[in-house]
Enzyme design. Sequence first.
Site, mmCIF file in Angstrom:
data_model
loop_
_atom_site.group_PDB
_atom_site.id
_atom_site.type_symbol
_atom_site.label_atom_id
_atom_site.label_comp_id
_atom_site.label_asym_id
_atom_site.label_seq_id
_atom_site.Cartn_x
_atom_site.Cartn_y
_atom_site.Cartn_z
ATOM 1 N N MET A 157 11.119 25.449 0.654
ATOM 2 C CA MET A 157 10.118 24.602 0.004
ATOM 3 C C MET A 157 10.790 23.561 -0.897
ATOM 4 O O MET A 157 10.466 22.391 -0.859
ATOM 5 C CB MET A 157 9.145 25.465 -0.803
ATOM 6 C CG MET A 157 7.916 24.688 -1.251
ATOM 7 S SD MET A 157 6.781 25.687 -2.216
ATOM 8 C CE MET A 157 6.055 26.726 -0.954
ATOM 9 N N LYS A 161 0.841 -1.200 0.000
ATOM 10 C CA LYS A 161 0.000 0.000 0.000
ATOM 11 C C LYS A 161 0.883 1.260 0.000
ATOM 12 O O LYS A 161 2.083 1.172 0.264
ATOM 13 C CB LYS A 161 -0.888 -0.010 1.232
ATOM 14 C CG LYS A 161 -0.134 0.038 2.563
ATOM 15 C CD LYS A 161 -1.068 -0.213 3.733
ATOM 16 C CE LYS A 161 -0.313 -0.138 5.056
ATOM 17 N NZ LYS A 161 -1.131 -0.621 6.174
ATOM 18 N N ARG A 175 -11.574 0.645 13.859
ATOM 19 C CA ARG A 175 -11.488 1.330 12.566
ATOM 20 C C ARG A 175 -12.576 0.817 11.631
ATOM 21 O O ARG A 175 -13.549 1.505 11.385
ATOM 22 C CB ARG A 175 -10.087 1.135 11.981
ATOM 23 C CG ARG A 175 -9.679 2.199 11.028
ATOM 24 C CD ARG A 175 -8.191 2.342 10.856
ATOM 25 N NE ARG A 175 -7.559 1.192 10.213
ATOM 26 C CZ ARG A 175 -6.261 1.152 9.904
ATOM 27 N NH1 ARG A 175 -5.485 2.186 10.175
ATOM 28 N NH2 ARG A 175 -5.735 0.088 9.340
ATOM 29 N N TYR A 224 15.463 32.025 5.606
ATOM 30 C CA TYR A 224 14.322 32.770 6.135
ATOM 31 C C TYR A 224 14.505 33.060 7.620
ATOM 32 O O TYR A 224 14.970 32.225 8.385
ATOM 33 C CB TYR A 224 13.037 31.943 5.971
ATOM 34 C CG TYR A 224 12.568 31.863 4.537
ATOM 35 C CD1 TYR A 224 12.186 33.011 3.850
ATOM 36 C CD2 TYR A 224 12.509 30.647 3.895
ATOM 37 C CE1 TYR A 224 11.744 32.929 2.533
ATOM 38 C CE2 TYR A 224 12.071 30.550 2.590
ATOM 39 C CZ TYR A 224 11.688 31.700 1.914
ATOM 40 O OH TYR A 224 11.267 31.619 0.618
HETATM 41 C C1 LIG Z 1 -0.590 -1.830 6.715
HETATM 42 C C2 LIG Z 1 -1.276 -3.066 7.065
HETATM 43 C C3 LIG Z 1 -0.559 -4.255 7.252
HETATM 44 C C4 LIG Z 1 0.943 -4.315 7.189
HETATM 45 O O1 LIG Z 1 1.504 -3.785 8.356
HETATM 46 P P1 LIG Z 1 3.076 -3.751 8.594
HETATM 47 O O2 LIG Z 1 3.209 -3.472 10.032
HETATM 48 O O3 LIG Z 1 3.623 -2.677 7.732
HETATM 49 O O4 LIG Z 1 3.603 -5.089 8.223
HETATM 50 C C5 LIG Z 1 -1.274 -5.395 7.520
HETATM 51 N N1 LIG Z 1 -2.629 -5.384 7.597
HETATM 52 C C6 LIG Z 1 -3.349 -4.257 7.426
HETATM 53 C C7 LIG Z 1 -4.830 -4.309 7.539
HETATM 54 C C8 LIG Z 1 -2.694 -3.061 7.171
HETATM 55 O O5 LIG Z 1 -3.411 -1.940 7.017
#
Ligand SMILES: *Cc1c(COP(=O)(O)O)cnc(C)c1O
Length: 399
Positions: free
Chosen positions: A335, A35, A133, A262
Amino acid sequence: MSDLWIEVDLDAIKYNYRQITSGLSEGCRLMAVVKADAYGLGAVEIARSLQEEGCTAFAVTTISEALLLRAQQISGQILVLGPSSPEDWPVAVKENIELTMSQLDWIPVLDKLAAACGVKAKVQLKIETGMGRTGFTGEQLQELAALLAAASQLEVTGAYTHFARGAQQDREYTRTQHDRFIEALDMLATSGIHIPQKHVCNSAAFLDHPEYHYDLVRVGTLIIGHYPSPAFAGRLQLKDPWLAKARVVYVQKVPKGTFVGYQSRYKTKSDTTLAVIPIGYADGFGVEPKLVPQNIVDLMKIIIKNTAALFGIQLGKETLQLKGKSVSVAGKIGMQLTVLDTGQISCQPGDEIVVPLRRTQANPRITRMYIKNGAKYKVRVINENFLPYNAERRGDKGT
Ligand SMILES: *Cc1c(COP(=O)(O)O)cnc(C)c1O
């Protein structure tokens, strides 16, 4: 050639994959979580490399991320972990992408859409056990079973839950979540719902709870060479595949007492050399995630750090490397430009600087340079791949 790029070592990714899978329990497979563009490393390249190593299961958060992988010849199981919207379901179902179901009224909607597409929709059930969640709660299971029994076009391929305190190693909380999950599956089984794939572990739980490996472990963090928290360091030998680099684009010799940047936050303490590199906060440089204290000692550290920052003193900041030596930022990060005080280290335009840049903060616009079989094989801007799914890209075969 860009003056700012990130080197991603795909050989290190493959090495990490082999290290992790060698620790898998009997009968368990690894589902690679790619992801957020594989945590900033590039979802397509990472998934391809893992597929070459024999990985057959992948997970992402959104349908557009999943469609991108399919369009780039990732052929195994692809699971969408997050909630998704019905308008995107038909294309996902046609591409054999598995959707997470976590809301009762979605079941008949997806069933109808799948029937209209003339294919079965593969779904996984998310069970809420303490993450707060998404997922079905214990009270919803009876109704869920009834809805599934009536949904002839849905194929339940699995069920899972997600641990909230794995990285904190709160074994009791994790056990409670696990037990609730098993209870939920028992209840579904009693109602005639068979669950082929059970899975609960993320990276932390994979390391800490081999007894919970079941059919799959969902691992992301370890693949990219990180540990869920410093307490896990060394539990597996992993390689860091990530190196952000910038080339010096401007050099200036200045006398002692020169103000930099800055608000003139920085004043040179001696005659020195200032070097400008083309990276700033718009690229994710110097952007820290919000610090959340885990205990009283943490809280003190954060207070001291923030108080020091108020006086222009940056404590505990990571340094940049020039020719293997540490150099620090002079003044405020801009930036897209940052000034370095290189002191006595000689420096010229074109010199390479190694930049500490957090993976998930790194702007997808930054060019990634992939290293495979020891050779730098490709340079391209990754954000083409990070855009929402677009059918035109199906022509792009990549490598
Ligand atoms: C991100 C995620 C994982 C992976 O988690 P890691 O700690 O990065 O291995 C597994 N299951 C779900 C539902 C996630 O959102």
